[in-house]
Design a protein around this motif. Structure first.
Motif, PDB file in Angstrom:
ATOM      1  N   ILE A 106      44.666  31.091  23.923  1.00 12.94           N
ATOM      2  CA  ILE A 106      43.566  31.071  22.952  1.00 12.94           C
ATOM      3  C   ILE A 106      42.503  30.065  23.375  1.00 12.94           C
ATOM      4  CG2 ILE A 106      42.961  30.368  20.592  1.00 12.94           C
ATOM      5  CD1 ILE A 106      45.554  31.821  19.680  1.00 12.94           C
ATOM      6  N   GLU A 107      42.921  28.898  23.796  1.00 16.87           N
ATOM      7  CA  GLU A 107      41.954  27.883  24.235  1.00 16.87           C
ATOM      8  C   GLU A 107      41.112  28.389  25.410  1.00 16.87           C
ATOM      9  OE1 GLU A 107      39.555  24.803  24.363  1.00 16.87           O
ATOM     10  OE2 GLU A 107      41.016  25.155  22.763  1.00 16.87           O
ATOM     11  N   SER A 108      41.740  29.045  26.370  1.00 16.45           N
ATOM     12  CA  SER A 108      40.998  29.587  27.508  1.00 16.45           C
ATOM     13  C   SER A 108      40.018  30.673  27.066  1.00 16.45           C
ATOM     14  CB  SER A 108      41.955  30.147  28.570  1.00 16.45           C
ATOM     15  OG  SER A 108      42.605  29.096  29.232  1.00 16.45           O
ATOM     16  N   TYR A 109      40.475  31.563  26.184  1.00 17.36           N
ATOM     17  CA  TYR A 109      39.587  32.616  25.696  1.00 17.36           C
ATOM     18  C   TYR A 109      38.442  32.035  24.857  1.00 17.36           C
ATOM     19  CZ  TYR A 109      42.137  36.614  27.466  1.00 17.36           C
ATOM     20  OH  TYR A 109      42.699  37.550  28.297  1.00 17.36           O
ATOM     21  N   LYS A 110      38.705  30.976  24.105  1.00 21.44           N
ATOM     22  CA  LYS A 110      37.627  30.331  23.349  1.00 21.44           C
ATOM     23  C   LYS A 110      36.575  29.755  24.288  1.00 21.44           C
ATOM     24  CE  LYS A 110      39.935  29.026  19.054  1.00 21.44           C
ATOM     25  NZ  LYS A 110      40.436  27.889  18.243  1.00 21.44           N
ATOM     26  N   ARG A 111      37.022  29.189  25.397  1.00 15.67           N
ATOM     27  CA  ARG A 111      36.067  28.660  26.387  1.00 15.67           C
ATOM     28  C   ARG A 111      35.251  29.790  26.992  1.00 15.67           C
ATOM     29  NH1 ARG A 111      37.633  23.620  28.674  1.00 15.67           N
ATOM     30  NH2 ARG A 111      35.574  23.657  29.631  1.00 15.67           N
TER      31      ARG A 111
ATOM     32  N   THR B 286      31.030  33.384  48.235  1.00 12.50           N
ATOM     33  CA  THR B 286      32.162  34.083  48.837  1.00 12.50           C
ATOM     34  C   THR B 286      33.459  33.316  48.599  1.00 12.50           C
ATOM     35  OG1 THR B 286      30.775  35.168  50.471  1.00 12.50           O
ATOM     36  CG2 THR B 286      33.114  34.969  51.011  1.00 12.50           C
ATOM     37  N   THR B 287      33.384  31.995  48.687  1.00 13.26           N
ATOM     38  CA  THR B 287      34.567  31.172  48.411  1.00 13.26           C
ATOM     39  C   THR B 287      35.067  31.434  46.995  1.00 13.26           C
ATOM     40  OG1 THR B 287      33.894  29.469  49.980  1.00 13.26           O
ATOM     41  CG2 THR B 287      35.440  28.800  48.251  1.00 13.26           C
ATOM     42  N   ALA B 288      34.148  31.478  46.033  1.00 13.78           N
ATOM     43  CA  ALA B 288      34.537  31.738  44.649  1.00 13.78           C
ATOM     44  C   ALA B 288      35.178  33.123  44.515  1.00 13.78           C
ATOM     45  CB  ALA B 288      33.326  31.614  43.731  1.00 13.78           C
ATOM     46  N   LYS B 289      34.586  34.144  45.152  1.00 12.36           N
ATOM     47  CA  LYS B 289      35.159  35.498  45.086  1.00 12.36           C
ATOM     48  C   LYS B 289      36.548  35.532  45.699  1.00 12.36           C
ATOM     49  CE  LYS B 289      30.727  37.877  45.173  1.00 12.36           C
ATOM     50  NZ  LYS B 289      29.783  38.643  45.971  1.00 12.36           N
ATOM     51  N   LEU B 290      36.709  34.868  46.841  1.00 17.07           N
ATOM     52  CA  LEU B 290      38.017  34.844  47.502  1.00 17.07           C
ATOM     53  C   LEU B 290      39.052  34.133  46.646  1.00 17.07           C
ATOM     54  CD1 LEU B 290      36.907  34.136  51.182  1.00 17.07           C
ATOM     55  CD2 LEU B 290      37.900  36.269  50.301  1.00 17.07           C
ATOM     56  N   MET B 291      38.641  33.047  45.993  1.00 17.53           N
ATOM     57  CA  MET B 291      39.576  32.333  45.123  1.00 17.53           C
ATOM     58  C   MET B 291      39.971  33.191  43.920  1.00 17.53           C
ATOM     59  SD  MET B 291      38.180  28.419  45.303  1.00 17.53           S
ATOM     60  CE  MET B 291      39.552  27.725  44.364  1.00 17.53           C
ATOM     61  N   HIS B 292      39.014  33.920  43.362  1.00 13.66           N
ATOM     62  CA  HIS B 292      39.344  34.833  42.254  1.00 13.66           C
ATOM     63  C   HIS B 292      40.342  35.887  42.728  1.00 13.66           C
ATOM     64  CE1 HIS B 292      36.988  33.931  38.637  1.00 13.66           C
ATOM     65  NE2 HIS B 292      36.070  33.431  39.460  1.00 13.66           N
TER      66      HIS B 292
ATOM     67  N   LEU C  27      36.988  23.676  38.424  1.00  9.88           N
ATOM     68  CA  LEU C  27      36.527  22.344  38.852  1.00  9.88           C
ATOM     69  C   LEU C  27      35.094  22.399  39.380  1.00  9.88           C
ATOM     70  CD1 LEU C  27      39.664  20.902  40.700  1.00  9.88           C
ATOM     71  CD2 LEU C  27      38.764  20.229  38.453  1.00  9.88           C
ATOM     72  N   ASN C  28      34.681  23.580  39.841  1.00 10.71           N
ATOM     73  CA  ASN C  28      33.331  23.757  40.393  1.00 10.71           C
ATOM     74  C   ASN C  28      32.314  24.188  39.345  1.00 10.71           C
ATOM     75  OD1 ASN C  28      34.031  23.093  43.060  1.00 10.71           O
ATOM     76  ND2 ASN C  28      34.934  25.116  43.323  1.00 10.71           N
ATOM     77  N   GLY C  29      32.720  24.290  38.097  1.00 10.42           N
ATOM     78  CA  GLY C  29      31.805  24.681  37.029  1.00 10.42           C
ATOM     79  C   GLY C  29      32.427  25.727  36.137  1.00 10.42           C
ATOM     80  N   GLU C  30      31.776  25.949  35.008  1.00 15.28           N
ATOM     81  CA  GLU C  30      32.294  26.911  34.049  1.00 15.28           C
ATOM     82  C   GLU C  30      32.103  28.329  34.571  1.00 15.28           C
ATOM     83  OE1 GLU C  30      30.524  25.816  30.281  1.00 15.28           O
ATOM     84  OE2 GLU C  30      32.288  24.574  29.911  1.00 15.28           O
ATOM     85  N   ASP C  31      33.129  29.142  34.391  1.00 18.31           N
ATOM     86  CA  ASP C  31      33.152  30.503  34.921  1.00 18.31           C
ATOM     87  C   ASP C  31      33.884  31.363  33.899  1.00 18.31           C
ATOM     88  OD1 ASP C  31      34.307  32.821  36.249  1.00 18.31           O
ATOM     89  OD2 ASP C  31      33.810  31.883  38.165  1.00 18.31           O
TER      90      ASP C  31
ATOM     91  N   ALA D  51      38.684  33.578  31.168  1.00 14.21           N
ATOM     92  CA  ALA D  51      39.323  34.762  30.585  1.00 14.21           C
ATOM     93  C   ALA D  51      40.611  35.127  31.328  1.00 14.21           C
ATOM     94  CB  ALA D  51      38.348  35.937  30.587  1.00 14.21           C
ATOM     95  N   ASN D  52      40.567  35.112  32.640  1.00  5.99           N
ATOM     96  CA  ASN D  52      41.764  35.470  33.408  1.00  5.99           C
ATOM     97  C   ASN D  52      42.848  34.409  33.298  1.00  5.99           C
ATOM     98  OD1 ASN D  52      40.655  37.898  34.137  1.00  5.99           O
ATOM     99  ND2 ASN D  52      39.906  37.178  36.103  1.00  5.99           N
ATOM    100  N   ARG D  53      42.438  33.154  33.184  1.00  5.31           N
ATOM    101  CA  ARG D  53      43.425  32.106  32.937  1.00  5.31           C
ATOM    102  C   ARG D  53      44.078  32.337  31.579  1.00  5.31           C
ATOM    103  NH1 ARG D  53      41.787  25.822  32.571  1.00  5.31           N
ATOM    104  NH2 ARG D  53      40.988  26.572  30.585  1.00  5.31           N
TER     105      ARG D  53
END
Length: 166
Positions: free
Chosen positions: A124-129, A69-75, A99-103, A108-110
């Protein structure tokens, strides 16, 4: 009381009720699904500042909220920042999520937020990740291709977009 019950009782005084929700004790008793619904409602109504304030209050006062829920709220908080045009703050929230793991959605949103700021290199770097986490995600690959197009890197753009039609 459930979120749907609270919302149905509001009537005409919606602004007062939203303030009471954010500042009052009722928010402390809502179930996690109801918290997410409340933030989603505020975002849908384009009350981005209220949604952000609610998420901040929840993060400060509700130690019982699960990681999911914390992750959803942060998104949702990051999406509200993005929706109101505060791309830098959206990026900062996505960085906290990461910071809590790859998402994939955070990457993509970043990338989308960097793109809105015309920082194509970081976008581009964010989308590559994101693509590294899901190499066949058509939205990620299409946006990555579009970014390469913007940079006139047509061969790279073509390779990215070819994967979206598979």
């Amino acid at each position: 009381m459930k979120w749907a019950e609270m919302r149905s009782q509001w009537g005409q005084n919606i602004d007062t009720e939203i303030e009471n929700l954010i500042g009052g004790a009722a928010i402390l008793a809502l179930a996690e699904d109801d918290l997410i619904q409340a933030v989603c409602f505020l975002r849908k109504e384009k009350r981005f500042d209220k949604a952000i304030a609610l998420v901040q209050r929840l993060m400060a006062d509700r130690a019982d909220i699960s990681e999911g829920t914390t992750a959803k709220l942060m998104h949702l908080q990051a999406e509200c920042y993005y929706d109101r045009g505060d791309h830098g703050r959206a990026i900062a929230v996505y960085d906290l999520i990461l910071l809590n793991g790859e998402d994939i959605n955070a990457f993509a949103n970043r990338g989308l937020a960097y793109w809105a700021m015309r920082d194509t290199e970081r976008a581009i770097e964010s989308y590559k990740r994101a693509a590294a986490l899901d190499p066949i995600d058509p939205i990620v690959l299409r946006n990555l291709g579009e970014l390469h197009n913007v940079r006139e890197e047509y061969n790279v753009a073509l390779r990215s977009e070819e994967h979206t039609s598979e």
